[in-house]
Design an enzyme around this catalytic site. Structure first.
Site, mmCIF file in Angstrom:
data_model
loop_
_atom_site.group_PDB
_atom_site.id
_atom_site.type_symbol
_atom_site.label_atom_id
_atom_site.label_comp_id
_atom_site.label_asym_id
_atom_site.label_seq_id
_atom_site.Cartn_x
_atom_site.Cartn_y
_atom_site.Cartn_z
ATOM 1 N N GLU A 9 -68.544 -76.673 31.773
ATOM 2 C CA GLU A 9 -68.462 -77.469 33.011
ATOM 3 C C GLU A 9 -69.258 -78.772 32.915
ATOM 4 O OE1 GLU A 9 -66.310 -76.893 35.087
ATOM 5 O OE2 GLU A 9 -66.049 -74.761 35.465
ATOM 6 N N HIS A 17 -74.518 -74.785 39.508
ATOM 7 C CA HIS A 17 -73.222 -74.119 39.718
ATOM 8 C C HIS A 17 -73.406 -72.634 39.437
ATOM 9 C CE1 HIS A 17 -69.217 -72.703 39.385
ATOM 10 N NE2 HIS A 17 -69.262 -72.574 38.076
ATOM 11 N N HIS A 54 -71.869 -68.328 40.094
ATOM 12 C CA HIS A 54 -70.859 -67.365 40.516
ATOM 13 C C HIS A 54 -71.560 -66.316 41.379
ATOM 14 C CE1 HIS A 54 -68.183 -68.295 36.715
ATOM 15 N NE2 HIS A 54 -68.465 -69.368 37.436
ATOM 16 N N HIS A 80 -63.780 -69.124 42.608
ATOM 17 C CA HIS A 80 -64.623 -69.431 41.464
ATOM 18 C C HIS A 80 -66.116 -69.234 41.772
ATOM 19 C CE1 HIS A 80 -65.352 -72.390 37.875
ATOM 20 N NE2 HIS A 80 -66.362 -71.558 38.042
HETATM 21 ZN ZN ZN Z 1 -68.078 -71.357 36.916
#
Ligand code: ZN
Length: 223
Positions: free
Chosen positions: A74, A92, A94, A154
């Site tokens: 990413e 970022h 999850h 996501h």
């Molecule tokens: Zn991710």
């Protein structure tokens, strides 16, 4: 060249986010910007056990200029955010409740005044394949005027003027998603009106809400 301090800050932030349950195994990625250099986590690194040599250094065009490992898939998303917004860090995750929310809801309306620290209604960036330019474009748009957003099916994304701030924003978003989930389970969540939101902003400015204050200064909220 990045300073060792930036690398150490990144390592400490990953360990904290893993301890808080937001980074699980190798899922998620974090970066910090110093001038025209960005320190980003390596792909495949177990983030709760991240070491300084698993930090990769790139320039703002994505050229790798330090570290021996491959940067997160990413990295383009992180760089797109630095190009668009004047922020110093990107988180970022999850994280479980944020990810569940990204799967099931279209947005989180303003249901709690603390949410205004994130800019208001939480948007959900439409789904696109991980690592793709389409995903970066959609996430950049979802963060317009916001410090956090969800990424459909996501996970979550948070930005901040410092790495500490970006971490706090990611934690606040996960808390908000948890509260909203429970509120939905209990009934129909009420939202704050525009007037109520404006009053919160005025009160926060008057009381310097969110900053530590020395005793003897005007007393802020005791939360
Ligand atoms: Zn991710």
């Amino acid at each position: 060249m990045l300073t060792d301090d930036a690398r150490q800050q990144l390592v400490a932030a990953c360990h904290r986010l893993a301890a808080e349950g937001l980074l699980i195994g190798t899922a998620g990625n974090v970066s910090i910007r110093e001038g025209d250099r960005v320190a980003v986590t390596a792909t495949g690194a177990v983030l709760g056990e991240l070491t300084a040599d698993q930090v990769v250094e790139v320039d703002l065009d994505g050229n790798q200029v330090g570290g021996s490992l491959v940067p997160t898939s990413e990295v383009y998303l992180h760089l797109s955010l630095y190009q668009k917004y004047d922020v110093a860090a990107v988180v970022h995750t999850h994280a479980p409740v944020s990810t569940a929310a990204s799967i099931s809801i279209g947005e989180i309306p303003v249901v709690h005044y603390q949410q205004l620290l994130l800019g208001g209604t939480i948007r959900v960036a439409p789904y696109a394949t991980f690592g793709s330019p389409e995903l970066a474009t959609r996430v950049v748009a979802a963060l317009e005027g916001r410090a956090a957003a969800l990424m459909a099916n996501h996970g979550s994304i948070a930005i901040g003027a410092s790495l500490d701030k970006a971490v706090e924003n990611a934690l606040l978003l996960e808390w908000l998603c948890t509260v909203y989930r429970d509120a939905l389970a209990m009934g129909r969540p009420a939202t704050l009106t525009r007037k109520q939101q404006e009053d919160v902003v005025a009160a926060a400015i008057a009381r310097s809400y969110g900053s530590v204050q020395e005793a003897g200064q005007e007393k802020g909220e005791s939360e």
